[in-house]
Design an enzyme around this catalytic site. Sequence first.
Site, PDB file in Angstrom:
ATOM      1  N   LYS A 100     120.708  47.179  58.503  1.00 19.51           N
ATOM      2  CA  LYS A 100     121.978  47.421  59.198  1.00 19.51           C
ATOM      3  C   LYS A 100     121.776  48.507  60.252  1.00 19.51           C
ATOM      4  CE  LYS A 100     126.030  47.365  56.613  1.00 19.51           C
ATOM      5  NZ  LYS A 100     126.906  48.081  55.692  1.00 19.51           N
ATOM      6  N   LYS A 103     108.704  64.108  46.857  1.00 15.31           N
ATOM      7  CA  LYS A 103     108.322  63.485  45.582  1.00 15.31           C
ATOM      8  C   LYS A 103     106.940  62.850  45.720  1.00 15.31           C
ATOM      9  CE  LYS A 103     109.327  59.513  42.721  1.00 15.31           C
ATOM     10  NZ  LYS A 103     109.064  58.157  42.776  1.00 15.31           N
ATOM     11  N   LYS A 159     103.301  56.835  45.843  1.00 16.37           N
ATOM     12  CA  LYS A 159     102.377  56.001  46.616  1.00 16.37           C
ATOM     13  C   LYS A 159     102.979  55.663  47.972  1.00 16.37           C
ATOM     14  CE  LYS A 159     102.374  53.974  42.779  1.00 16.37           C
ATOM     15  NZ  LYS A 159     102.350  53.300  41.481  1.00 16.37           N
TER      16      LYS A 159
END
Length: 332
Positions: free
Chosen positions: A119, A201, A204
């Site tokens: 969007k 955080k 990966k």
Amino acid sequence: MTVQKIALTGIKSSGSPHIGNYLGAIKPALELTKDHEARYFIADYHAITTVKDKKLLEEQIYDMAATWLAAGLNPDEVIFYRQSDIPEVFELSWILACMTPKGLLNRAHSYKDSIEKNKEKGKDLDDGVHCGLYYYPVLMAADILAFNTNVVPVGQDQKQHLEITRDIAHAFNQVYGEILTVPEALIDDSVKTVPGIDGRKMSKSYNNVIPLYGPQKDLQKSISRIVTDSKGVNEPKDPDSCNLFALYTYFAAPEAVSAKREQYKSGGMGYGDMKNELFELIDAFVAEGRDKYASLMANREQIDWILEEGAEKARQIAGPLLQKVRHAIGIQ
Ligand code: ADP
Ligand code: TRP
């Protein structure tokens, strides 16, 4: 004898396991095995929502299996298997899909995030979104509900998936009777989010990980790249805003952490020395697991054999449950 609760969890084989996966998921799950019946698996069919490379997927399945085993999973005590070896899970996932309100999946975070991103970019809302991503929470519900699970140890990020699983189980039971066990999430708030080398955080998807059982030089390299402020050796430093210190607290003894906190505040310690110390600490912590991991990766038939045995035991549980479910819905 008291009956032990059933703990079940899975980790996607979609990348090499890192320190964040170990502290946030593997270690707490292994601790639970002391007083739970444990069923842990490699979510390889969840991994194909993102991994589309045959060789890579094959490698990552072994990587994940070897990591769990090297970290201390004992296959004589834990039923350890690959999701893809349990056909009952996929049969159940279809049955559950037919009990799942579409609106529930519309609200699932990862699907919603993909739609929102499209969007923002002015693209078609469903651009690049496949049905696997949409259906992901239903397959996860089947993983859990096929095994009469009571508790599911997961990180904070999986909380919504567990809520969806509970909703689906209730919806099924309401129509067909109390057949499915409604599970609870077990989220250890003390293991907060482990930071990566850039302070976000560790993940990966951010490319900021410290590998768990990778080569020693990769460990050293990633620690040397941990971002710090530019304070000089003699300046006092703030331990609470330092990634190095945050990582240190997971591996050092409590007395060493208190002493290090004082050293930060009083100055006289440089980040270079702190990086060396952190490397030594993590290196010593992972050394034994790294050796085990390397020897398992060099002996893959052993991994195959462990996972095959695990799948056999797992199917002995999922099979009868599926029989009950089929009977309840009118398919013999
Ligand atoms: P990634 O973000 O690297 O793709 P996954 O989503 O595959 O990791 O996570 C697998 C498990 O590891 C989940 O239970 C998740 O909660 C846990 N986990 C992942 N990263 C961290 C982290 N930085 N701190 C604590 N737990 C984490
Ligand atoms: N969705 C989980 C993750 O991304 C992995 C997973 C798949 C899982 N099936 C599960 C976790 C069942 C717990 C229970 O980490």
